[in-house]
Design an enzyme around this catalytic site. Structure first.
Site, short mmCIF file in Angstrom:
data_model
loop_
_atom_site.label_atom_id
_atom_site.label_comp_id
_atom_site.label_asym_id
_atom_site.label_seq_id
_atom_site.Cartn_x
_atom_site.Cartn_y
_atom_site.Cartn_z
N ASP A 71 -7.79 45.07 -11.47
CA ASP A 71 -7.43 45.33 -12.86
C ASP A 71 -6.56 44.16 -13.32
O ASP A 71 -6.13 43.33 -12.50
CB ASP A 71 -6.69 46.67 -12.96
CG ASP A 71 -6.90 47.36 -14.30
OD1 ASP A 71 -7.32 46.68 -15.26
OD2 ASP A 71 -6.63 48.57 -14.40
N HIS A 92 -0.37 50.02 -17.23
CA HIS A 92 -0.04 48.89 -18.10
C HIS A 92 1.48 48.77 -18.26
O HIS A 92 2.00 47.68 -18.51
CB HIS A 92 -0.66 49.06 -19.49
CG HIS A 92 -2.15 48.98 -19.51
ND1 HIS A 92 -2.95 50.07 -19.25
CD2 HIS A 92 -2.99 47.94 -19.76
CE1 HIS A 92 -4.22 49.71 -19.34
NE2 HIS A 92 -4.27 48.43 -19.65
#
Length: 480
Positions: free
Chosen positions: A256, A184
């Protein structure tokens, strides 16, 4: 130059969007009518099962084959139970118990709850082999550090979920368990030879494929021997040569979230990332939680432009949209059974490890030591299910806690307690001077405070994990 409507619909058919709030906005409904593949639900969209079922019914009223996805892993990562903590213990606890029937039952129960809410695609199970104790993003989301154990439980989880009519998306290919960077926040690097991947990281994905997983999610991580300078999500060597050809996976490849820095910063934004992922072999593009109509329009425009200028073959886009569309006939089947009562508690109780003596803590002062949640965990409640004093190690002294406790013993609970010098110092100092127990609810380490009377490891921070520890300490009756 006007956009070809057929090409625009193909591009929309490869995108999973998201929104904020409990009700679907008009812009999202319009995109679904125009061909948007589906929607990912986050905690901000979910209030209770009835509201969620009403929401998914509204989304499907626009188009029956709309995919509705979420991340429901149990343990630390939950969307359905984001207000209370998960009633399922999570993968690390399931791995410690090492009973594949229990894993299958737990995931079948999760699938039943999802199906009752109208959710048809679950971004689970996590198949990563957690071989780095300080992994900042996997940890207790993994079944363990042994590839064979992770493989057999991954297969059981896939079978359990799909027995309830919910599609499994096994993640994060080709393996996020050896990373020290959260994708992230940046691009992790796993610099190992390919034979190491085959022996350590890939067996669980092979097991998931053999079990019939409907989808596999890519990892935003760099493996120099395979991916060069970019992430696996943009690598034909990973998605085509390895996953499609060598491992013979014929289901949908899902990215993702493309706004994660491990993808967006490398590509120059979610739009370019979408083009690179599709060109590499991905079929369905997750845009993350912060989606706007303008973002979807930008991504669609970038995809259409890439087809027009030859960077993305139209046949590749058609193949991606077709693989995504093929997910829907299997989705939405009636749940095989109702949720299995007590399965979460039973696994959490069996997974709990107690070192030392947990007796004599029934009236203890409970202290929750905050180290901050990971991005993927979010702000889901966790703890022992009893009143607790919430502190930060750096701003609290042992004297202060001893003064609050008086003659009562102290129980300190936390996640990843070993990782900071401040938390280790506080716990060591406190337990040398006062009767104390420690409850580790994150991925365990070898560190132990030598003077603690008891050290409990829950292998997860789901609601049921905390309740099992509280019961062992006498703070909570098992049936409370």
């Amino acid at each position: 130059m006007p956009i070809d409507p057929g090409l625009q619909r193909l591009a929309l058919g490869t995108i999973l969007a998201a929104f904020v709030g409990k009700n679907a906005p008009e812009w999202l409904l319009a995109l679904l009518a125009d061909g948007l593949a589906g929607v990912t639900l986050f905690g901000t969209n979910i209030e209770n099962p009835k509201q969620t079922a009403d929401l998914t019914t509204r989304l499907r009223s626009v188009r029956r084959d709309t995919l509705i996805a979420t991340d429901e892993e149990g343990g630390d990562v939950t969307r359905l139970a984001h207000r209370t903590g998960s009633p399922y213990p999570g993968n690390a606890a399931l791995g410690v118990v090492d009973d594949v029937l229990s894993t299958r039952m737990a995931y079948a129960s999760i699938g039943s709850e999802l199906a009752a809410c109208g959710i048809t695609l679950n971004f689970a199970p996590v198949a990563d082999v957690n071989t780095t104790d300080d992994n900042p993003v996997i940890g207790t989301r993994s079944f363990g550090s042994d590839p064979a154990l992770v493989a057999r439980h991954t297969a059981a989880a896939v079978a359990g979920l799909q027995s309830a009519g919910v599609l499994a998306c096994t993640k994060h290919f080709p393996g996020h368990g050896a990373t020290r960077t959260d994708s992230h926040l940046g691009l992790p690097v796993v610099d190992v030879p390919i034979p190491v991947l085959r022996e350590r990281d890939l067996p669980p994905f092979a097991a998931a494929i053999a079990a019939g997983t409907a989808a596999i999610m890519t990892a935003h991580l760099r493996i120099p021997a395979l991916t060069g300078a970019g992430p696996a999500t943009f690598s034909r060597a990973v998605l085509q040569d390895l996953l499609r050809h060598e491992y013979a996976f014929s289901g949908a490849i899902i990215t993702d979230a493309l706004e994660m820095r491990g993808a967006a910063e490398v590509a120059g934004g979610p739009g370019p990332a979408a083009v690179l992922a599709l060109a590499a072999g991905a079929d369905l593009l997750c845009l993350g939680a912060h989606v706007t109509p303008a973002l979807v329009d930008t991504v669609v425009t970038d995809i259409v432009t890439a087809v027009a200028d030859g960077r993305l073959p139209r046949t590749r886009l058609e193949d991606a949209a077709a693989r995504t569309a093929a997910l829907t006939p299997a989705a939405g089947a009636p749940a095989a059974d109702a949720p299995i009562a007590g399965i979460g508690w039973e696994v959490a109780r069996r997974a709990l490890r107690v070192e030392g003596s947990a007796e004599g803590f029934g009236n203890a002062l409970v202290v929750k030591l905050h180290t901050g949640p990971t991005i993927v965990e979010g702000r889901v409640p966790w703890g022992l299910g009893v009143p607790a004093l919430s502190i930060a190690a750096a701003s609290t002294s042992p004297d202060e806690l001893i003064g609050r406790a008086g003659s009562r013993p102290i129980v300190i609970i936390g996640r990843r307690l070993h990782r900071t010098e401040e938390s280790r110092y506080l716990i060591e100092s406190l337990t040398r001077r006062h009767t104390g127990a420690v409850v580790e609810m994150g991925w365990p380490s070898d560190w132990r405070p030598t003077s603690a009377r008891a050290f409990l490891t829950t292998y997860g921070a789901g609601e049921v994990n905390g309740r099992a520890a509280a019961a062992a300490l006498g703070l909570l009756h098992p049936r409370d």
